[in-house]
Design a protein around this motif. Structure first.
Motif, PDB file in Angstrom:
ATOM      1  N   ARG A 273       0.838  -1.210   0.000  1.00 54.87           N
ATOM      2  CA  ARG A 273       0.000   0.000   0.000  1.00 54.87           C
ATOM      3  C   ARG A 273       0.872   1.259   0.000  1.00 54.87           C
ATOM      4  N   GLN A 274       1.972   1.217   0.761  1.00 49.12           N
ATOM      5  CA  GLN A 274       2.878   2.370   0.781  1.00 49.12           C
ATOM      6  C   GLN A 274       3.419   2.663  -0.616  1.00 49.12           C
ATOM      7  N   MET A 275       3.867   1.623  -1.312  1.00 49.43           N
ATOM      8  CA  MET A 275       4.439   1.820  -2.643  1.00 49.43           C
ATOM      9  C   MET A 275       3.384   2.307  -3.625  1.00 49.43           C
ATOM     10  N   THR A 276       2.169   1.798  -3.502  1.00 49.32           N
ATOM     11  CA  THR A 276       1.087   2.275  -4.369  1.00 49.32           C
ATOM     12  C   THR A 276       0.867   3.769  -4.169  1.00 49.32           C
ATOM     13  N   TRP A 277       0.886   4.221  -2.903  1.00 49.86           N
ATOM     14  CA  TRP A 277       0.705   5.636  -2.577  1.00 49.86           C
ATOM     15  C   TRP A 277       1.829   6.471  -3.185  1.00 49.86           C
ATOM     16  N   PHE A 278       3.075   6.101  -2.910  1.00 47.68           N
ATOM     17  CA  PHE A 278       4.204   6.934  -3.330  1.00 47.68           C
ATOM     18  C   PHE A 278       4.432   6.901  -4.842  1.00 47.68           C
TER      19      PHE A 278
END
Length: 306
Positions: A273-278
């Protein structure tokens, strides 16, 4: 006085990708200090489960917003943004390049771009919702959210209780849908430059690092730390991966082996989820964690001339 001569380098990426080590190396090179934008490293009672910098790392470079608050204090992205701005005003007096690091996308965005104006709500309402979450489960809150604010229901990460609680908190408090307050206001302006550096690595390698780090956390006493925090489990600060799974284990919902499996699985999902956001942020310049020389070169190119 902050100005275009100043540069803030913001290092982002998934959990366990190596943000701390890279940012320390960059800060040492440019003689800057580090502001943590990790929304859980603020809390002094949460050590092992938040993967804070070690005492040795904290001694290498001055860190700010690590162990700065108690879990009993209400601290959000807006307050962090204001406090970080004030601190940077001071830090830029001694060095023109400073650093921010963290995987909490909302806190990074709050500082760099600003957030929509949100109404103030009664803290007791959040406590009530967290109690309902504990007693009735997430599905019951999702049903209410779907009824009261179908727009936000479609947008929210439905596996993130904190986001669901926040939506209902505003809706119950104001009588208006939370989505109505999330219309995207004017972008925040800064008197200094911001450079965003993202760290990425092969997904399988990252997941292996996450699993191995979780094993180390458990060896260091993660279960004992969570047990000590159990009486405060309804606090907003503890609604996070790494603690919730152990709280459910302590409640007898599953055995320790299953708790460990869930800790690793949910940490991997969080990283995704973090990578999707960034990755959605087009301002981020992406590097592998070992490309330190290339990062230094980019900072040199962006850094205002003396």
């Amino acid at each position: 006085m902050m100005s275009e001569k100043n540069l803030l380098v913001v290092v982002v990426g998934a959990t366990a990708v190596g943000k701390t080590a890279v940012t320390i190396a960059l800060a040492e090179h440019f003689k800057g200090e580090i502001l943590s934008s990790d929304s859980r490293q603020f809390y002094k009672e949460m050590d092992i489960g938040t993967a804070k910098p070690s005492q040795e790392e904290l001694a290498q470079i001055p860190h700010h917003f690590v162990n700065s608050h108690s879990i009993n204090q209400d601290y959000d992205a807006g307050a962090f943004s204001t406090d970080a701005e004030v601190l940077l005003h001071s830090l830029f007096q001694t060095n023109e390049v400073q650093f921010m690091v963290g995987g909490s996308g909302l806190y990074v965005r709050a500082f760099c771009e600003g957030l929509d104006e949100m109404p103030e709500t009664d803290l007791s309402l959040r406590e009530t919702l967290n109690k309902e979450l504990e007693e009735k489960g997430l599905d019951a809150l999702l049903d209410e959210l779907k009824e009261s604010d179908p727009i936000y229901y479609e947008q929210v990460d439905r596996k993130n209780p904190q986001r669901v609680v926040r939506g209902l908190e505003v809706t119950r408090s104001t009588g208006l849908p939370y989505s109505q307050f999330r219309q995207g206001g004017k972008r925040k302006e800064h008197p200094f430059k911001i450079l965003k550096i993202g760290l990425d690595m092969d997904r399988s390698k990252l997941y292996d690092r996450i699993d191995r780090r979780m094993d180390l956390m458990i060896e260091q006493g993660l279960f004992e730390e969570a047990k000590n925090l159990y009486p405060n489990r309804s606090n907003n600060a503890l609604q996070t991966v790494g603690y919730k799974e152990i709280f459910d284990f302590l409640d007898g919902h599953y055995d320790k082996e299953e708790a460990v499996r869930l800790l690793k699985r949910n940490s991997r999902r969080y990283a995704k989820r973090q990578m999707t956001w960034f990755k959605k942020d087009e301002e981020v310049h992406w590097f592998k964690p070992d490309q330190l020389d290339q990062m230094i070169q980019l900072i040199q190119e962006v850094k205002p001339n003396e």
